[in-house]
Design a protein around this motif. Sequence first.
Motif, short mmCIF file in Angstrom:
data_model
loop_
_atom_site.label_atom_id
_atom_site.label_comp_id
_atom_site.label_asym_id
_atom_site.label_seq_id
_atom_site.Cartn_x
_atom_site.Cartn_y
_atom_site.Cartn_z
N LYS A 141 0.84 -1.20 0.00
CA LYS A 141 0.00 0.00 0.00
C LYS A 141 0.88 1.25 0.00
CE LYS A 141 -3.46 -2.59 2.59
NZ LYS A 141 -4.19 -2.73 3.88
N PRO A 142 1.42 1.58 -1.15
CA PRO A 142 2.31 2.76 -1.21
C PRO A 142 1.52 4.07 -0.99
CG PRO A 142 1.87 1.94 -3.41
CD PRO A 142 1.26 0.94 -2.47
N LYS A 143 2.04 4.93 -0.13
CA LYS A 143 1.37 6.18 0.16
C LYS A 143 1.44 7.14 -1.02
CE LYS A 143 2.21 5.81 5.13
NZ LYS A 143 2.88 6.41 6.31
N ASP A 144 2.53 7.08 -1.78
CA ASP A 144 2.67 7.99 -2.92
C ASP A 144 2.02 7.45 -4.18
OD1 ASP A 144 4.36 5.93 -3.46
OD2 ASP A 144 6.18 7.15 -3.64
N GLY A 145 1.47 6.23 -4.12
CA GLY A 145 0.79 5.64 -5.27
C GLY A 145 1.72 5.10 -6.34
N ASN A 146 3.04 5.11 -6.14
CA ASN A 146 3.99 4.63 -7.14
C ASN A 146 4.17 3.12 -6.96
OD1 ASN A 146 6.00 4.19 -8.96
ND2 ASN A 146 7.48 5.61 -8.05
N HIS A 199 5.61 -1.05 0.90
CA HIS A 199 6.25 -1.32 -0.39
C HIS A 199 6.42 -2.81 -0.67
CE1 HIS A 199 7.75 2.84 0.57
NE2 HIS A 199 7.35 3.01 -0.68
N GLN A 200 5.93 -3.68 0.20
CA GLN A 200 6.11 -5.12 0.01
C GLN A 200 4.78 -5.85 0.12
OE1 GLN A 200 9.11 -6.09 2.96
NE2 GLN A 200 10.78 -5.73 1.52
N GLY A 201 4.49 -6.67 -0.90
CA GLY A 201 3.31 -7.53 -0.89
C GLY A 201 3.75 -8.98 -0.84
N THR A 202 2.94 -9.86 -0.28
CA THR A 202 3.30 -11.28 -0.14
C THR A 202 2.19 -12.15 -0.70
OG1 THR A 202 2.33 -11.47 2.08
CG2 THR A 202 4.64 -10.79 1.94
#
Length: 846
Positions: free
Chosen positions: A465-470, A494-497
């Motif tokens: 869930k990036p806060k900057d949407g990148n 910045h990490q998904g599993t």
Amino acid sequence: MTKNTNKIYDASSIQTRKGLEAMRHTPQLFLPDLETPGITHTIKEIVTNSVDEMLVSPENNVKVKIFMFTQEETGRVQFLVTDTGRGVPILTGSSGINPFYNCMVIPHTSGKFNQNTYAVAGGQFGVGHKITVATAKRFTGVSFRPEGVGFIHVVEGVAPSEPTLFLSEEYRHFQTGLISFWEPDKSVFFYLESYAKEGYLSLINFLREIVYFRKLDIEVYKLERLIPEKLWKTEDPNFLLQEIEKIEKKSQLVWSGLTEDSLGWIRSYWKLNKNFSWKREIKFTEDERKICDDVDPQISKRIHAITLQFFYIKGDRTGGCFSLVNFVHIPDVKKSDQTKVVLEIMKRAVSTHIEDKDIKKFFLSLYNLPLYLAVGVDYEGARFSNATKTAWVDPEFRLVYMALVSHWLEQTDNGKEIVKEFYDLIQSDIEARYNESLGKKIFTKSNMSIRSLLGDMDKNFCDAKPKDGNRMNCELFLFEGKSAGGGEGYDTEHQGTYPLQGKPKNVLKGTNGSFSEALRNVLEDAILSKILYLLKYDPREKDTSNLYFGKVCITPDADAHGGHIASLLLTAFQTVTPELVNMPGFFQIIVPPYYQICLDKNPKYRVYIRDKDDLPSWCAEHIFTKRLKIKARYYPYLNLPDKEIESEAYITFTKILFEYGLIMENISNRLQISPEILEALCKCTYYLTPRTMNTERVRECIMANRVTYEKDTNTITVSYGETDIPIPLMFVREELYENVLKILNRLKWREWYPVISTETINNSKETPISFFNLYKLMKRWRDGLISIKPLKGLGSMDSKDLTYTCMDPRNRKALIIKGVGDVKRIIRLMEKDTAERKKIVSEYFS
């Protein structure tokens, strides 16, 4: 369990089968099977003996005739083989044993063990002829020699006590040779009825293999009748020869080696329906023997002939191999040095003409040469790996052969011309297959969207869930199971599993290299299709601008199963998404830790070790350097002061020393010789050969009471007090040279020896010690202070440790994939680490 009191089991119950009786009861030990190949093999054993006679004296024009008698209504088949060679000696020697009788019926008896008699014979076991005799319903052998004629009749494996010999003057005028006729036993072989109808085709196919490289005067005749009964009982040479002459006139000639179309046969052997568009040949000459002499002059003397034939068919992508060793066909080309060496060197030579680095990388790693190769080797003393001679592996010959082929293809003008011609023929195919590997070929697309093909998102997926949407700064971690589906405290921004929970499909299976078939396999597989959905990527569109993640981190467990899963994933991505693989760093393989080390055997103080190089380095830094000081004391002739081993040199020395200690322990277990004696023998290897043997010098080196040498067995006996230790020098010297001395030379052991001081010894008192005893001391220190726990799965790790070692970019170790050319290399590295993990646990920490 109920006892069977009706059966008596005592000394009278034990029986021993010998000779032909033993072979007749267990023919499967000597034949490929008991059907058509097995029947043909019994004929081959007789015929190859006659062929060997042809090769021993080609100037004598030895002829071989094979007669096949059939009776279809009864399913019986009989054979008669004649040759005009030297025959088998029939006079009893000084040992009192008749050689003709022994060669016919006694296993492991042969005239081919002596290479002076048969220089390039294929036989080496002395059982081939005997298995034919043992499995025959009846067998008759007749040897014509200058000293007379010998007869022997065997019925169902039962032989007479001695052969019948005719030694008077009237029996000495016949043409020398050997005649054998026999009938395979129905009680041993299956399907003799079908062999009576078409079995001769299998026989002829075998003979075509023999005469491929050299025309031989071999003829095959067929008769639809059986051998006359009077011929089985006769012991009159004149009558026998007259009857065989009559049989030949009534027989139908079905095949001749002198008129065989070798080129047509080799095409049928490879099942080709097209003519060769290119053919070249190289033959061994005496001018090239110096190349072999430089490698090993003893092996060079045993080479009689080598022939290489190269074929190519335009548009063909398969290739094939055919090889003969001493006119014995070797069908198992995967284990045959003579074909693998040529293909490896040819590929290396062709790669020198490829200028593009990416194409060259693809060519060396993934491209299969569409080359048809025929190899013939006449080599004195060839060793086959099994009784049916289906494989031949000779490491001594391989080095000489490799040097010779390398000289031919890479240094001679003729060889360079062959390589250049072959490259010109396949250049367009190399480029075409390279482009296909990159996915540049356009395929028909389905009207269905990939979202509809893949279904809904899996509930076990934890998104970043990036806060900057990148999204390009986000990483997708693929774990093997739910228990390792992400550690505690990882970067959720910045990490998904995603846990795979299964093994993906091998997408290349059954595709024949077709992209569309591979893509279909990917979309039909639940795991692979889900990964594509998570990336929001359609392989048919090849649009990488809207990827949902900027990096994919494959995180397998540290075992063979995890390595296989990672290999399957990489293979699938390389096949259907090469444009993603060619994005440097998009795919990464996270290398998990292999061990958990507990200091002072306390689980609270744990450390994780990842690589095999880290294990001895860690032990050296945290255990040995604090408790053990090591100095290098140089031998007086160098006139150098002592030097303490410190820091990096200490770690390097420890790694080499443990490698040395493990090898010494393994050799000691195999040979049942103490490592201390083996280490002492390293100092006197020069004196361990029959030519240079010096027992007094050996005794001084190993500090024994007495050393005696047995020249016949090449064995020394070492005596310590009342204990005698036999040491087979043939095996010991080989182990010392191949394994031990190579490591000792890395330690420069001839210049110095270790001197130690420890906490338990006064630091001012230094103790000299041998390398192996130092290894045992360090091993004892280590085992008493730490405990090792191998890690099989990531789920067995503490969640915080999992995050720290595998997900934190500052600490994790990753194998980066920069392009399709790296995939195979990465898979090999990964498999090597996986395989060696268990080896390190069992050896280094055993």
